[in-house]
Design a protein around this motif. Structure first.
Motif, PDB file in Angstrom:
ATOM      1  N   TYR A 420      33.196  51.556  33.048  1.00 57.01           N
ATOM      2  CA  TYR A 420      33.381  50.618  34.152  1.00 57.01           C
ATOM      3  C   TYR A 420      32.419  49.456  34.003  1.00 57.01           C
ATOM      4  O   TYR A 420      31.238  49.644  33.702  1.00 57.01           O
ATOM      5  CB  TYR A 420      33.141  51.321  35.488  1.00 57.01           C
ATOM      6  CG  TYR A 420      34.013  52.550  35.653  1.00 57.01           C
ATOM      7  CD1 TYR A 420      35.363  52.423  35.990  1.00 57.01           C
ATOM      8  CD2 TYR A 420      33.487  53.826  35.439  1.00 57.01           C
ATOM      9  CE1 TYR A 420      36.168  53.536  36.121  1.00 57.01           C
ATOM     10  CE2 TYR A 420      34.291  54.946  35.564  1.00 57.01           C
ATOM     11  CZ  TYR A 420      35.629  54.797  35.902  1.00 57.01           C
ATOM     12  OH  TYR A 420      36.428  55.906  36.023  1.00 57.01           O
ATOM     13  N   ASN A 423      31.938  44.671  37.677  1.00 61.49           N
ATOM     14  CA  ASN A 423      32.832  44.390  38.799  1.00 61.49           C
ATOM     15  C   ASN A 423      33.985  45.385  38.850  1.00 61.49           C
ATOM     16  O   ASN A 423      35.108  45.051  39.209  1.00 61.49           O
ATOM     17  CB  ASN A 423      33.375  42.972  38.700  1.00 61.49           C
ATOM     18  CG  ASN A 423      32.240  41.960  38.676  1.00 61.49           C
ATOM     19  OD1 ASN A 423      31.367  42.007  39.525  1.00 61.49           O
ATOM     20  ND2 ASN A 423      32.240  41.118  37.654  1.00 61.49           N
ATOM     21  N   ASP A 424      33.657  46.616  38.431  1.00 63.97           N
ATOM     22  CA  ASP A 424      34.638  47.689  38.440  1.00 63.97           C
ATOM     23  C   ASP A 424      35.808  47.442  37.493  1.00 63.97           C
ATOM     24  O   ASP A 424      36.892  47.982  37.690  1.00 63.97           O
ATOM     25  CB  ASP A 424      35.153  47.946  39.863  1.00 63.97           C
ATOM     26  CG  ASP A 424      34.261  48.935  40.589  1.00 63.97           C
ATOM     27  OD1 ASP A 424      33.390  49.544  39.917  1.00 63.97           O
ATOM     28  OD2 ASP A 424      34.425  49.109  41.800  1.00 63.97           O
ATOM     29  N   VAL A 426      37.819  48.255  34.178  1.00 64.89           N
ATOM     30  CA  VAL A 426      37.999  49.568  33.548  1.00 64.89           C
ATOM     31  C   VAL A 426      38.437  49.383  32.104  1.00 64.89           C
ATOM     32  O   VAL A 426      39.302  48.558  31.815  1.00 64.89           O
ATOM     33  CB  VAL A 426      39.082  50.365  34.298  1.00 64.89           C
ATOM     34  CG1 VAL A 426      39.377  51.673  33.571  1.00 64.89           C
ATOM     35  CG2 VAL A 426      38.648  50.633  35.729  1.00 64.89           C
ATOM     36  N   TRP A 439      28.136  48.548  30.271  1.00 65.02           N
ATOM     37  CA  TRP A 439      29.123  49.225  31.114  1.00 65.02           C
ATOM     38  C   TRP A 439      28.745  50.710  31.190  1.00 65.02           C
ATOM     39  O   TRP A 439      28.156  51.264  30.269  1.00 65.02           O
ATOM     40  CB  TRP A 439      30.538  49.076  30.545  1.00 65.02           C
ATOM     41  CG  TRP A 439      31.077  47.671  30.698  1.00 65.02           C
ATOM     42  CD1 TRP A 439      30.350  46.519  30.681  1.00 65.02           C
ATOM     43  CD2 TRP A 439      32.436  47.309  30.893  1.00 65.02           C
ATOM     44  NE1 TRP A 439      31.162  45.441  30.862  1.00 65.02           N
ATOM     45  CE2 TRP A 439      32.472  45.889  30.998  1.00 65.02           C
ATOM     46  CE3 TRP A 439      33.631  48.003  30.993  1.00 65.02           C
ATOM     47  CZ2 TRP A 439      33.659  45.188  31.213  1.00 65.02           C
ATOM     48  CZ3 TRP A 439      34.809  47.310  31.203  1.00 65.02           C
ATOM     49  CH2 TRP A 439      34.824  45.899  31.311  1.00 65.02           C
ATOM     50  N   ASP A 442      32.391  56.843  32.825  1.00 64.84           N
ATOM     51  CA  ASP A 442      32.800  57.763  33.892  1.00 64.84           C
ATOM     52  C   ASP A 442      31.986  59.044  33.729  1.00 64.84           C
ATOM     53  O   ASP A 442      31.788  59.534  32.623  1.00 64.84           O
ATOM     54  CB  ASP A 442      34.296  58.080  33.752  1.00 64.84           C
ATOM     55  CG  ASP A 442      34.860  58.745  34.994  1.00 64.84           C
ATOM     56  OD1 ASP A 442      35.766  58.147  35.604  1.00 64.84           O
ATOM     57  OD2 ASP A 442      34.421  59.867  35.350  1.00 64.84           O
TER      58      ASP A 442
END
Length: 868
Positions: A420, A423-424, A426, A439, A442
């Motif tokens: 992630y 800014n979220d 993916v 980043w 998860d």
RNA sequence: GGGCGUAUAGCUCAGCGGAAGAGCGCCCGCCUUACAAGCGGGAAGCCACUGGUUCGAACCCAGUUACGCCCACCA
């Protein structure tokens, strides 16, 4: 050579002295290793990977016996046979084991931190994992140890990451906020199959929401969840409530007002026809909430403890339940209680804790298209299930499969390869790719079943196009219990077909045949469980009865798809069978028999020789056919009866005459046939009973190993010899019966004359018949005092003074009654013109023969009764 | 609530359209020179119940009863 010196074996088989050294020799000789470059046809089985925390239980022993038998037979048939071993990392189970160890030191996994904890698990695996692999050696599993794999090893991890990425890119993996099964003890999400339902006692309470005309009564077994209610739902057509739809009622204890909505899902006939809606804690309510745009209110934390609700805050869900009911009662809100109220409750399959439905953000596999393909592969016959009755179950499962929740809030497992951004954003990262700097990954890992679903190809090197993969995929057979048909088999089908879809359609399947066996149960057919105290430790049996006896007992019970009842008596019986074989070969060796070096001279064969060779031919054909049909129980039964009833009870006894005859030519032929029959029999039994057959076969042949001896393909049918020997058997049995009835000592020699034998087909068998029955020749003064007639031969015995006339009369009267009943039945049938006109000619003929035989018996018996 | 399966000898199970079978257990007799972990002989079954199809049913069909299993988000 057939003229070899006698060898004397001990009179009892001692498995413990044989098994360890034999296994070591096989392994050292490289017999277990398959060859990816071999030109021979391939046969491959991947082992259902046992949990790394596990130890061998009786179910494994069954599973492994069947797989080993299949592999050993194929190997003998000249296939390039691979049985690939390995273990599963068993996410939750293993994490629990190591956490318990830590707890003894007063630590939790959080004290160590993720990295150190995972390191600790690896350390545990190195020290105590894989106990089961050693146990497999005890059983005799002929697995290719050089190809052993682990679901967390580097290659398999790459396979996991690869397929995740592909599924992600294909839109078949998604992340969503859903109600999932949550274990408040393991602190992780669970898939549907990791939840076990049981009917538990609960309490159903009916609660009044709102007041007066504007009130409505709902019922629940989980009273505490009312704190999270955000609506009440009624059926749109329910006249009782139409005036309330769209209005709000006050939710007791909270001061909140919640709307009343109309939803088709509500069954107006159930209870009051009104349902409390808790979108964050119930899957149905979640759906209702989505349809009506209701907020989800989470009232329990991950431990199942109430959050932020006044007096209930901090209470565990099971404490909160009575507390909420009490408070409601004090408030006058409880209108009815029903206790006990039996309803289905889900439990964590790992620890038994009651599962809590919980709204959370998780990863899912969109199973629709995958499951469709998995169903089609069976529907169009690319994969066959054995027994085919299992198809219905399989289709029922794959055709109605829910999306699969694959994320687990654990540390031990394959970490989800998704990162992630600040800014979220993916990104899913494939093998060898780097995530953007900074980043974060998860934090979840994948369900253990995600990696085991790849097992048939990840173990062969996928995603690389390895020689192993080309040679051994699709695997030939998958052997497993029907209990994990859905858990595992359906998942391997989905992922195998997906990952291998570039191949020819028929070759994308993970296996061509699935052989399903049942559960091992106790001698009364009851499920084995520790609480019942009826479990069997297979290694205990291996110690006491031997690996072969343990295996034979299990295989002998393995009817396709059926459960298997076993007990110690059965294992003892199997041990006795091992010993029987041992002594048969012992007898052969004592008499100088060996496997013949050259082909037999057909002209030299006696009738008993021709008979047993003919029977051997039939048994080989039958064994082959039964193996192909996964009829393990019948394979065992066939070989057991051939070995015991025919080879030992009759052929060995018949062979004693020529062996002792002093005629070397005759004795030599008998030794050759004996050697040949035992040689072939041991080969046939080797797949199921590897150790004792190896020990005996090497002694009998002087060769290296039966493991690499060719599978029998012998055929010399001889109906004439079979008919003759079966006549001998009838005559001998009838005379034995007479002797037994008359209380004559078996060892006592009785003078006898076999009148009529010279002119019968049994002319050549008199000496053997006399030997089997210990009959002496009629000497001077021979006075026959009893006679038994079978097939035109009258055995006259000199048993004057011994014979019990009354007993003999009773016996004959009984036989006579039976013969009359028989004749009557046949007569009636033949008198029926419908029967003679419409039944097949062969059946009518047979009935006629029955009648004739019975009539002859009647005449004979009547005459003898009159003269006695 | 759905779906599936099973009912055959004391126990566990084969047989699945043409004379009721096996293993273990049981009874009788045997240390017969391969094996007493053995040998020989024997008893024991309205093949769950009721109907139907068929010349013929343990076997096929329907129903009944009794067990068992799987799936399911019924407050």
């Amino acid at each position: 050579m057939s003229t070899a010196e006698p060898i004397e074996l001990p009179s009892q088989y001692a498995p413990s002295e044989v098994e360890g050294p034999r296994y070591e020799r096989w392994e050292k000789a490289g017999y277990f290793a398959a060859d990816a470059t071999s030109g021979a046809p391939a046969f491959s089985i991947v082992i259902p990977p046992p949990n790394v925390t596990g130890s061998l239980h009786i179910g494994h022993a069954l599973d492994h016996t069947l797989m080993d038998a299949l592999v050993r037979r194929r190997r003998m048939q000249g296939y390039n046979a691979l049985w690939l071993p390995g273990m599963d990392h068993a996410g939750i189970a293993t994490q629990n084991v190591v956490e318990r160890e830590l707890a003894k030191e007063g630590l939790s996994r959080h004290d160590l931190g993720r990295e150190a904890f995972v390191e600790r698990v690896w350390q545990w695996k190195a020290e105590s994992g894989g106990k089961i692999l050693g146990q497999m050696r005890r059983l005799g599993d002929s697995v290719d140890w050089s190809r052993e794999r682990f679901t967390m090893d580097e290659g398999l991890s790459r396979a996991v990451q690869t397929i995740f990425k592909r599924l992600f890119d294909d839109g078949l993996i998604y992340r969503a906020e859903r109600i999932i099964n949550w274990c408040p003890r393991c602190l992780t999400a669970l898939s549907d199959i990791e939840v076990e339902h049981s009917d538990d006692d609960g309490e159903l309470v009916s609660i009044r929401y709102g007041d007066g005309d504007e009130s409505i009564v709902v019922a629940t077994t989980r009273a505490e969840t009312m704190l999270g209610d955000t609506a009440v739902a009624v059926h749109p057509d329910d006249a009782r409530y139409t005036h309330l739809v769209g209005k709000t009622v006050e939710l007791p204890l909270t001061g909140r007002r919640i709307p009343i909505v109309a939803d088709e899902h509500v069954d107006p006939a159930f209870g009051t026809g009104a349902v409390k809606v808790t979108p964050a804690h119930d899957p149905n309510d979640f759906e209702i909430g989505r349809r009506h745009d209701l907020p989800g209110l989470t009232i329990l934390d991950e431990h199942g403890v109430v959050t932020a609700h006044g007096p209930f805050q901090g209470l565990d869900r099971f404490e909160a339940r009575p507390a909420v009911v009490r408070a409601l009662r004090e408030d006058g809100r409880i209108v009815a209680e029903k206790r006990p109220y039996v309803h289905s409750v889900g439990h964590c399959s790992r620890c038994g804790t009651t599962v809590e439905p919980r709204q959370s953000l998780q990863w899912f596999v969109r199973v629709g298209p995958l499951a469709k393909a998995a169903g089609d592969a069976v529907r169009d016959g690319r994969v066959r299930l054995h027994p085919p009755e299992m198809n219905a179950r399989y289709f029922g499962w794959v055709d109605d499969m829910h999306d699969w929740c694959i994320s687990r809030q654990l540390w031990w497992g394959h970490r989800i390869p998704v990162y992630y951004g600040p800014n979220d954003e993916v990104v899913c990262v494939g093998p060898g790719e780097q995530p953007p700097a900074g980043w974060r990954q998860d934090s979840d890992v994948l369900d253990t079943w995600f990696s085991s679903a790849l097992w048939p190809f990840s173990t062969l090197g996928w995603p690389e196009n390895t020689a192993d993969l080309r040679t051994f995929y699709p695997t030939s057979v998958l052997v497993t219990g029907y209990d994990i048909l859905f858990f595992w088999v359906a998942r391997m089908m989905m992922f195998g077909l997906y990952a291998m879809r570039g191949q020819a359609p028929a070759d994308a399947v993970p296996f061509r045949v699935v052989g399903l066996h049942g559960l091992v149960r106790d001698q009364f057919g009851k499920k084995m469980s520790k609480s019942r105290g009826n479990t069997v430790d297979p290694l205990d049996w291996v110690d006491r009865f031997g690996a072969d006896a343990t295996r034979f007992t299990l295989a002998r019970g393995a009817n396709p798809g059926g459960d298997i009842a076993i007990s110690e008596e059965w294992a003892a019986g199997s041990r006795n069978f091992c010993n029987k074989l041992w002594n048969a070969v012992r007898f052969a060796l004592l008499n100088g028999a060996r496997r013949p070096a050259a082909a037999l001279d057909p002209a030299a064969l006696s009738v008993p020789d021709r008979w047993i060779l003919s029977r051997l031919s039939a048994v080989i054909a039958e064994t082959d056919q039964l193996f192909e049909a996964f009829e393990f129980a019948k394979v065992c039964d066939t070989l057991y009866h051939f070995a015991w009833d025919e080879v030992c009870d009759w052929y060995l006894e018949l062979a004693k005459v020529p062996l002792a005859s002093g005629d070397e030519a005759v004795a030599r032929t008998t030794r050759q046939v004996l050697g040949l029959v035992l040689d072939q029999l041991l080969r046939l039994l080797h797949p199921v009973m590897p150790f004792v057959t190896e020990e005996l076969w090497t002694a009998l042949t002087g060769e290296e190993s039966v493991m690499v001896a060719p599978w029998p393909a012998f055929s010399l049918p001889d109906p004439q010899a079979e008919a003759e020997i079966s006549s001998v058997m009838r005559l001998v049995t009838e005379i034995r019966r007479f002797r037994s009835d008359q209380g004559l000592r078996p060892g006592q020699r009785v003078a006898a004359r076999l009148a009529g034998i010279e002119d019968s087909t049994l002319a050549g068998h008199e000496e053997q018949i006399r030997s089997l029955l210990r009959l002496g020749p009629p000497a001077d003064g021979f006075t026959p005092s009893a006679s038994i007639e079978v097939e035109g031969i009258t055995a006259e015995l000199d048993v004057a003074g011994v014979i019990d006339v009354a007993a003999e009369r009773r016996r004959m009267e009984k036989d006579l009654a039976a013969a009359r009943a028989e004749a009557g039945q046949a007569e009636r049938k033949l008198a029926n013109s419908d029967f003679t006109a419409r039944a097949p000619a062969a059946i009518v003929d047979k009935t006629r023969q029955r009648l004739e035989t019975a009539q002859a018996d009647i005449a004979r018996l009547e005459q003898r009764l009159a003269s006695i």
